[in-house]
Motif scaffolding. Structure first.
Motif, PDB file in Angstrom:
ATOM      1  N   TYR A 118      59.294 -54.559   6.822  1.00 36.95           N
ATOM      2  CA  TYR A 118      59.699 -55.714   6.665  1.00 36.95           C
ATOM      3  C   TYR A 118      61.075 -56.825   5.853  1.00 36.95           C
ATOM      4  O   TYR A 118      61.589 -57.658   5.733  1.00 36.95           O
ATOM      5  CB  TYR A 118      58.447 -56.048   4.988  1.00 36.95           C
ATOM      6  CG  TYR A 118      58.386 -57.327   4.438  1.00 36.95           C
ATOM      7  CD1 TYR A 118      57.102 -58.995   5.071  1.00 36.95           C
ATOM      8  CD2 TYR A 118      59.189 -57.519   3.373  1.00 36.95           C
ATOM      9  CE1 TYR A 118      57.072 -59.474   4.069  1.00 36.95           C
ATOM     10  CE2 TYR A 118      58.698 -58.942   2.704  1.00 36.95           C
ATOM     11  CZ  TYR A 118      58.006 -59.614   2.852  1.00 36.95           C
ATOM     12  OH  TYR A 118      57.734 -61.397   2.300  1.00 36.95           O
ATOM     13  N   ILE A 119      61.890 -56.179   5.287  1.00 34.55           N
ATOM     14  CA  ILE A 119      62.861 -55.726   3.708  1.00 34.55           C
ATOM     15  C   ILE A 119      63.545 -55.599   5.421  1.00 34.55           C
ATOM     16  O   ILE A 119      64.823 -56.306   5.390  1.00 34.55           O
ATOM     17  CB  ILE A 119      62.812 -54.480   3.545  1.00 34.55           C
ATOM     18  CG1 ILE A 119      61.918 -54.737   1.889  1.00 34.55           C
ATOM     19  CG2 ILE A 119      63.806 -54.828   2.461  1.00 34.55           C
ATOM     20  CD1 ILE A 119      61.650 -53.731   0.792  1.00 34.55           C
TER      21      ILE A 119
ATOM     22  N   THR B 194      64.187 -56.442   7.811  1.00 35.01           N
ATOM     23  CA  THR B 194      64.003 -57.797   8.697  1.00 35.01           C
ATOM     24  C   THR B 194      65.360 -58.694   8.658  1.00 35.01           C
ATOM     25  O   THR B 194      66.114 -59.440   9.121  1.00 35.01           O
ATOM     26  CB  THR B 194      63.309 -58.614   9.350  1.00 35.01           C
ATOM     27  OG1 THR B 194      62.811 -59.281   7.203  1.00 35.01           O
ATOM     28  CG2 THR B 194      61.753 -58.175   9.591  1.00 35.01           C
ATOM     29  N   ILE B 195      65.329 -57.868   7.287  1.00 39.93           N
ATOM     30  CA  ILE B 195      67.014 -58.613   7.037  1.00 39.93           C
ATOM     31  C   ILE B 195      67.973 -58.829   7.260  1.00 39.93           C
ATOM     32  O   ILE B 195      68.907 -59.455   7.835  1.00 39.93           O
ATOM     33  CB  ILE B 195      67.119 -58.552   5.056  1.00 39.93           C
ATOM     34  CG1 ILE B 195      66.397 -58.811   4.606  1.00 39.93           C
ATOM     35  CG2 ILE B 195      69.127 -58.487   4.757  1.00 39.93           C
ATOM     36  CD1 ILE B 195      65.930 -58.556   2.808  1.00 39.93           C
TER      37      ILE B 195
ATOM     38  N   PHE C 253      67.962 -57.527  10.310  1.00 33.11           N
ATOM     39  CA  PHE C 253      67.557 -58.699  11.946  1.00 33.11           C
ATOM     40  C   PHE C 253      68.590 -60.055  11.979  1.00 33.11           C
ATOM     41  O   PHE C 253      68.980 -59.704  13.072  1.00 33.11           O
ATOM     42  CB  PHE C 253      66.331 -58.130  11.789  1.00 33.11           C
ATOM     43  CG  PHE C 253      66.305 -58.769  13.599  1.00 33.11           C
ATOM     44  CD1 PHE C 253      66.598 -58.864  15.262  1.00 33.11           C
ATOM     45  CD2 PHE C 253      65.068 -59.301  13.897  1.00 33.11           C
ATOM     46  CE1 PHE C 253      66.957 -59.309  16.191  1.00 33.11           C
ATOM     47  CE2 PHE C 253      65.400 -60.583  14.899  1.00 33.11           C
ATOM     48  CZ  PHE C 253      65.873 -59.879  16.334  1.00 33.11           C
ATOM     49  N   VAL C 254      67.866 -59.885  11.117  1.00 37.87           N
ATOM     50  CA  VAL C 254      68.797 -61.791  11.045  1.00 37.87           C
ATOM     51  C   VAL C 254      70.184 -61.687  10.237  1.00 37.87           C
ATOM     52  O   VAL C 254      70.838 -62.725  10.940  1.00 37.87           O
ATOM     53  CB  VAL C 254      67.757 -62.197   9.565  1.00 37.87           C
ATOM     54  CG1 VAL C 254      68.384 -63.851   9.608  1.00 37.87           C
ATOM     55  CG2 VAL C 254      66.678 -62.640  10.411  1.00 37.87           C
TER      56      VAL C 254
ATOM     57  N   TRP D  34      72.314 -60.008  11.580  1.00 38.92           N
ATOM     58  CA  TRP D  34      72.876 -59.475  12.665  1.00 38.92           C
ATOM     59  C   TRP D  34      72.830 -61.061  13.448  1.00 38.92           C
ATOM     60  O   TRP D  34      74.367 -61.170  14.035  1.00 38.92           O
ATOM     61  CB  TRP D  34      71.921 -59.179  13.208  1.00 38.92           C
ATOM     62  CG  TRP D  34      72.889 -58.268  15.081  1.00 38.92           C
ATOM     63  CD1 TRP D  34      73.919 -57.666  15.050  1.00 38.92           C
ATOM     64  CD2 TRP D  34      71.937 -59.010  16.322  1.00 38.92           C
ATOM     65  NE1 TRP D  34      73.749 -58.146  17.087  1.00 38.92           N
ATOM     66  CE2 TRP D  34      72.536 -58.542  17.404  1.00 38.92           C
ATOM     67  CE3 TRP D  34      70.160 -59.044  16.575  1.00 38.92           C
ATOM     68  CZ2 TRP D  34      72.453 -58.284  18.576  1.00 38.92           C
ATOM     69  CZ3 TRP D  34      69.933 -59.333  17.840  1.00 38.92           C
ATOM     70  CH2 TRP D  34      71.275 -59.022  18.908  1.00 38.92           C
ATOM     71  N   LEU D  35      71.939 -61.591  13.500  1.00 35.02           N
ATOM     72  CA  LEU D  35      72.147 -62.593  14.442  1.00 35.02           C
ATOM     73  C   LEU D  35      73.184 -63.796  13.566  1.00 35.02           C
ATOM     74  O   LEU D  35      73.215 -64.700  14.665  1.00 35.02           O
ATOM     75  CB  LEU D  35      70.246 -63.173  14.550  1.00 35.02           C
ATOM     76  CG  LEU D  35      69.303 -62.650  15.219  1.00 35.02           C
ATOM     77  CD1 LEU D  35      68.550 -63.692  15.230  1.00 35.02           C
ATOM     78  CD2 LEU D  35      69.693 -62.647  17.054  1.00 35.02           C
ATOM     79  N   ILE D  36      72.955 -64.375  12.813  1.00 34.20           N
ATOM     80  CA  ILE D  36      73.682 -65.148  11.735  1.00 34.20           C
ATOM     81  C   ILE D  36      74.775 -64.704  11.840  1.00 34.20           C
ATOM     82  O   ILE D  36      75.879 -65.491  11.991  1.00 34.20           O
ATOM     83  CB  ILE D  36      73.190 -65.157  10.192  1.00 34.20           C
ATOM     84  CG1 ILE D  36      71.691 -66.057  10.103  1.00 34.20           C
ATOM     85  CG2 ILE D  36      74.148 -65.961   9.228  1.00 34.20           C
ATOM     86  CD1 ILE D  36      71.037 -65.944   8.674  1.00 34.20           C
TER      87      ILE D  36
ATOM     88  N   MET E   8      54.408 -60.450   9.712  1.00 33.44           N
ATOM     89  CA  MET E   8      55.007 -59.366   7.898  1.00 33.44           C
ATOM     90  C   MET E   8      53.853 -60.311   7.490  1.00 33.44           C
ATOM     91  O   MET E   8      54.006 -59.566   5.999  1.00 33.44           O
ATOM     92  CB  MET E   8      56.501 -59.203   8.082  1.00 33.44           C
ATOM     93  CG  MET E   8      57.040 -60.758   8.485  1.00 33.44           C
ATOM     94  SD  MET E   8      58.782 -60.909   9.041  1.00 33.44           S
ATOM     95  CE  MET E   8      59.118 -60.510   7.124  1.00 33.44           C
TER      96      MET E   8
ATOM     97  N   PHE F 195      59.583 -65.419   2.296  1.00 33.50           N
ATOM     98  CA  PHE F 195      60.424 -65.517   2.553  1.00 33.50           C
ATOM     99  C   PHE F 195      60.622 -64.813   3.956  1.00 33.50           C
ATOM    100  O   PHE F 195      61.275 -64.583   5.026  1.00 33.50           O
ATOM    101  CB  PHE F 195      60.341 -63.294   2.230  1.00 33.50           C
ATOM    102  CG  PHE F 195      60.766 -62.205   2.484  1.00 33.50           C
ATOM    103  CD1 PHE F 195      62.436 -62.043   2.295  1.00 33.50           C
ATOM    104  CD2 PHE F 195      60.387 -61.380   3.952  1.00 33.50           C
ATOM    105  CE1 PHE F 195      64.296 -61.570   2.947  1.00 33.50           C
ATOM    106  CE2 PHE F 195      61.346 -60.766   4.689  1.00 33.50           C
ATOM    107  CZ  PHE F 195      63.355 -60.379   3.731  1.00 33.50           C
TER     108      PHE F 195
ATOM    109  N   ILE G 259      62.749 -65.820   6.812  1.00 31.95           N
ATOM    110  CA  ILE G 259      63.330 -65.393   8.125  1.00 31.95           C
ATOM    111  C   ILE G 259      62.727 -65.211   9.368  1.00 31.95           C
ATOM    112  O   ILE G 259      64.012 -65.671  10.433  1.00 31.95           O
ATOM    113  CB  ILE G 259      62.891 -63.160   8.260  1.00 31.95           C
ATOM    114  CG1 ILE G 259      63.603 -62.821   6.652  1.00 31.95           C
ATOM    115  CG2 ILE G 259      62.777 -63.132   9.137  1.00 31.95           C
ATOM    116  CD1 ILE G 259      63.851 -62.538   6.831  1.00 31.95           C
TER     117      ILE G 259
ATOM    118  N   ALA H  94      69.967 -68.805  14.143  1.00 31.86           N
ATOM    119  CA  ALA H  94      70.553 -68.574  14.460  1.00 31.86           C
ATOM    120  C   ALA H  94      70.739 -68.133  15.746  1.00 31.86           C
ATOM    121  O   ALA H  94      72.075 -68.157  16.692  1.00 31.86           O
ATOM    122  CB  ALA H  94      71.017 -66.913  13.852  1.00 31.86           C
TER     123      ALA H  94
ATOM    124  N   ILE I 297      73.475 -69.677  18.578  1.00 33.13           N
ATOM    125  CA  ILE I 297      74.178 -68.879  19.673  1.00 33.13           C
ATOM    126  C   ILE I 297      74.345 -69.253  20.888  1.00 33.13           C
ATOM    127  O   ILE I 297      75.230 -69.633  21.612  1.00 33.13           O
ATOM    128  CB  ILE I 297      74.328 -67.445  19.389  1.00 33.13           C
ATOM    129  CG1 ILE I 297      74.246 -67.071  18.087  1.00 33.13           C
ATOM    130  CG2 ILE I 297      74.825 -66.829  20.667  1.00 33.13           C
ATOM    131  CD1 ILE I 297      73.157 -65.673  17.582  1.00 33.13           C
TER     132      ILE I 297
END
Lengths: 132, 127
Positions: free
Chosen positions: A40-41, A43-44, A46-47, A49-51, B80, B108, B112, B119, B123
């Motif tokens: 859950y934490i 995912t920050i 992962f996102v 990375w995308l950003i 989640m 949250f 997410i 993003a 891309i």
């Protein structure tokens, strides 16, 4: 009715984790919840990375530098294991949902398969990906 | 069309929160789909390891990668949220704290999902 008694005695509570002898199935159950919270934490990351990719070259380089550092690699390795452990643990739960493997010895086999499988998959994934 | 069911029949089986087994079922659906999607996500991430910036943007512009990533973000955003809600409900009993944490959890998970999707789309479509 229980809620209307005037007694100030605290309500009885059910025994919690600390009174039980730890078993593998219990540990894997706790691990499923903890890895779920970790992912859950996670995912920050992962996102992030995308950003970072969406933001451009410099942001992506900064991301790679951060994750390529020793703490970054430790987090990424732990996250890899947590994702895989939670995914395999999820499959275990889905098997239970069909009414199967609740009893000895299958519940023990599944618990072991969950742990060994997640560690093995993590090792394989890192061995394949890491040294390019 | 008029609903001929009585109000009791409409409420039966839905419990105090009025949602019945909805969260339970959604958690099962998103776990089955999640197993497939996490495999896809791990393949995309693994492929990106060691690639330079142009190769990575090229990889993430692949329609298959875009579809997998968007579906994964939607799937895991739902999964989640329900999972953390169970954890909060298990351990937090103060009504105000619990409500605030449940709202924060929904926020949250939504951030997410939406930030990740924005993003991915940038891309894919804007380089």
């Amino acid at each position: 009715m229980a809620g209307t008694t005037s007694s100030s005695r605290p309500r009885p509570t059910a025994p919690h984790l600390q009174v039980y002898r730890p078993t593998l199935t219990m540990t894997m159950s706790i691990a499923h919840r903890l890895t779920g919270i970790a992912v859950y934490i996670g995912t920050i990351v992962f996102v992030w990375w995308l950003i970072a990719i969406a933001a451009g070259r410099d942001a992506y380089e900064s991301f790679l530098d951060a994750l390529g550092s020793i703490p970054g690699l430790i987090v990424l390795f732990g996250l890899t294991w947590a994702v895989l452990h939670h995914a395999l643990g999820g499959i275990r739960h889905l098997i239970w949902d069909t009414g199967r493997a609740h009893t000895y010895p299958w519940r023990e086999y599944l618990a072991r398969a969950n742990l060994i499988g997640s560690l093995a998959l993590t090792a394989i994934l890192w061995a394949v990906c890491y040294p390019r | 069309m008029r609903d001929f069911r009585t109000s009791t029949a409409l409420a039966r089986g839905l419990g105090a929160a009025g949602n019945g087994t909805r969260d339970f079922w959604h958690q099962r659906v998103t776990s089955v789909l999640g197993v497939l999607l996490i495999a896809g996500v791990l393949i995309v991430i693994s492929t990106s390891v060691g690639a330079d910036y142009d190769e990575v943007t090229n990889l993430l512009s692949n329609p298959l990668a875009v579809i997998v990533l968007l579906l994964a973000l939607l799937n895991f955003c739902i999964h989640m949220r329900i999972g953390m809600q169970v954890v909060i409900e298990d351990y937090v009993h103060g009504p105000v704290t619990k409500a605030l944490l449940l709202i924060a959890n929904t926020g949250f998970s939504a951030v997410i999902g939406v930030a990740g999707a924005a993003a991915v789309l940038k891309i894919a479509f804007a380089g």
